[in-house]
Design an enzyme around this catalytic site. Sequence first.
Site, short mmCIF file in Angstrom:
data_model
loop_
_atom_site.label_atom_id
_atom_site.label_comp_id
_atom_site.label_asym_id
_atom_site.label_seq_id
_atom_site.Cartn_x
_atom_site.Cartn_y
_atom_site.Cartn_z
N TYR A 64 0.86 -1.17 -0.11
CA TYR A 64 0.19 -0.26 -0.05
C TYR A 64 0.73 1.13 0.26
O TYR A 64 0.18 2.06 -0.44
CB TYR A 64 -1.12 -0.21 1.59
N ARG A 67 1.93 1.42 -3.50
CA ARG A 67 0.40 2.67 -4.44
C ARG A 67 1.14 4.05 -4.11
O ARG A 67 0.00 4.32 -4.73
CB ARG A 67 -0.42 1.30 -3.84
N ASP A 101 -7.93 5.66 -5.41
CA ASP A 101 -6.81 6.62 -5.77
C ASP A 101 -8.05 8.89 -5.81
O ASP A 101 -7.00 9.31 -5.68
CB ASP A 101 -6.43 6.89 -7.38
N HIS A 116 -14.72 0.80 -3.16
CA HIS A 116 -13.97 -0.27 -2.64
C HIS A 116 -13.10 1.00 -2.10
O HIS A 116 -12.07 0.16 -0.95
CB HIS A 116 -12.95 -0.71 -3.81
N CYS A 124 -8.92 1.51 12.51
CA CYS A 124 -8.13 0.71 13.14
C CYS A 124 -8.26 -0.95 12.52
O CYS A 124 -9.74 -1.11 12.49
CB CYS A 124 -8.50 0.75 14.86
N CYS A 149 -5.73 2.65 20.71
CA CYS A 149 -5.53 1.26 21.02
C CYS A 149 -4.41 0.46 20.90
O CYS A 149 -4.36 -0.86 21.75
CB CYS A 149 -7.43 0.13 20.76
N SER A 188 -12.94 -3.96 -15.93
CA SER A 188 -13.44 -4.79 -16.57
C SER A 188 -14.82 -6.30 -16.32
O SER A 188 -14.76 -7.30 -16.72
CB SER A 188 -12.10 -6.17 -16.25
N ALA A 230 -10.10 6.36 -22.42
CA ALA A 230 -10.96 6.91 -21.86
C ALA A 230 -10.32 7.99 -21.99
O ALA A 230 -11.54 9.45 -22.30
CB ALA A 230 -10.90 6.52 -20.23
P1 OAD Z 1 -9.19 -4.26 -14.01
O1 OAD Z 1 -7.61 -4.12 -13.60
O2 OAD Z 1 -10.16 -5.44 -13.82
O3 OAD Z 1 -9.51 -3.79 -15.21
C1 OAD Z 1 -9.05 -2.10 -16.64
C2 OAD Z 1 -9.50 -2.56 -17.31
O4 OAD Z 1 -10.26 -1.37 -18.25
C3 OAD Z 1 -10.07 -3.31 -18.50
O5 OAD Z 1 -10.83 -3.69 -18.90
C4 OAD Z 1 -8.80 -2.75 -19.78
O6 OAD Z 1 -9.53 -3.24 -20.18
C5 OAD Z 1 -9.23 -1.04 -19.58
N1 OAD Z 1 -8.73 -0.33 -20.06
C6 OAD Z 1 -6.48 0.06 -19.66
N2 OAD Z 1 -6.71 1.53 -20.21
C7 OAD Z 1 -7.85 2.09 -20.49
C8 OAD Z 1 -7.73 3.26 -21.07
N3 OAD Z 1 -6.74 4.53 -21.25
N4 OAD Z 1 -8.40 3.41 -21.68
C9 OAD Z 1 -10.42 3.18 -20.91
N5 OAD Z 1 -9.97 1.52 -20.62
C10 OAD Z 1 -8.71 1.24 -20.18
O7 OAD Z 1 -9.50 -2.69 -13.29
P2 OAD Z 1 -11.12 -3.25 -12.49
O8 OAD Z 1 -12.05 -3.58 -13.25
O9 OAD Z 1 -11.29 -1.45 -11.79
O10 OAD Z 1 -10.42 -4.34 -6.31
O11 OAD Z 1 -10.61 -4.01 -11.22
C11 OAD Z 1 -11.97 -4.35 -10.38
C12 OAD Z 1 -10.77 -4.40 -8.74
O12 OAD Z 1 -10.68 -5.16 -9.07
C13 OAD Z 1 -10.45 -3.19 -8.21
O13 OAD Z 1 -11.25 -2.19 -7.71
C14 OAD Z 1 -10.00 -3.77 -7.40
C15 OAD Z 1 -8.96 -4.89 -8.16
O14 OAD Z 1 -8.94 -5.92 -7.31
C16 OAD Z 1 -10.56 -3.69 -4.98
O15 OAD Z 1 -9.24 -3.61 -4.70
C17 OAD Z 1 -11.29 -5.06 -4.20
ZN ZN Z 2 -8.02 1.43 17.82
#
Ligand code: OAD
Ligand code: ZN
Length: 243
Positions: A64, A67, A101, A116, A124, A149, A188, A230
């Site tokens: 983290y 990140r 972010d 998320h 904590c 704590c 995705s 995007a």
């Molecule tokens: P993913 O990494 O699963 O998917 C990213 C998507 O963005 C893919 O479908 C790519 O094709 C697309 N992509 C990449 N670059 C792009 C661009 N410049 N313009 C448009 N599209 C683009 O990310 P999420 O779907 O956000 O969860 O993932 C869902 C969750 O999985 C996250 O929130 C996180 C992760 O594990 C937690 O941390 C709980």
């Molecule tokens: Zn605490």
Amino acid sequence: MFNEAIELIKHSRYVIAFTGAGISAESGIPTFRGPNGLWRRFRAEDLATPEAFARNPTLVWEWYKWRMKVISRAKPNAAHLALAKMEAAGILRAVITQNVDGLHTSAGSRNVIELHGNIWRIKCSNSICNFKSMLSEPPEEIPPKCPRCGSLLRPDVVWFGEPLPPEAWEKAVTEASRADLVIVIGTSGAVMPAALIPTITKDKGGKIIEINIGGSAITPIADVFIKCRASEALPKITEGLGL
Ligand code: OAD
Ligand code: ZN
């Protein structure tokens, strides 16, 4: 494709956006899946689960902290800015995001629902202690300890196996039910229950515009699919809307 999307937006009553890591990719924040995705290099089970934190909090905090450093250098891109512009113009009502972010808020979006969590919030790890706080930079010493704590502090983000924050989820479901159009950007659609959001709008008779550089789990139910980055697609749309 663009004209179709612009017409759909113009003729919709209540438009929302649903975003994922892809919208922040061009701000320099790596996505999770795909060829350069973080889950190719790292195992989610070791870094983003309550069990991983219990086993090795320092390792989880290192991840983290890394990140946080990447995110602290990132600025909103043209896609985040275009959504903020659409909201200011009264066209877009809410942004529901899976990203931690905070870039939608930095871009000026006001009604942002973070499903998320947010990487700058900490809480904590002891569930009977309610301590919560915000960080402005990555913690120097890891793992940081609770000032109330003494237990370990953890990032206030959702890990695999954890429920979504109930308030955010309820708000998101309400917005998705009200919407007659959802613009799905850079996700995705692989992570539940977040990925249900566009299907809620669709089930109520609403439409889906999807913007993604490739296909996703949502593509089969999209009414308009724009295969494009995007940061290129959204400014074209705001321009088409006369903003
Ligand atoms: P993913 O990494 O699963 O998917 C990213 C998507 O963005 C893919 O479908 C790519 O094709 C697309 N992509 C990449 N670059 C792009 C661009 N410049 N313009 C448009 N599209 C683009 O990310 P999420 O779907 O956000 O969860 O993932 C869902 C969750 O999985 C996250 O929130 C996180 C992760 O594990 C937690 O941390 C709980
Ligand atoms: Zn605490």
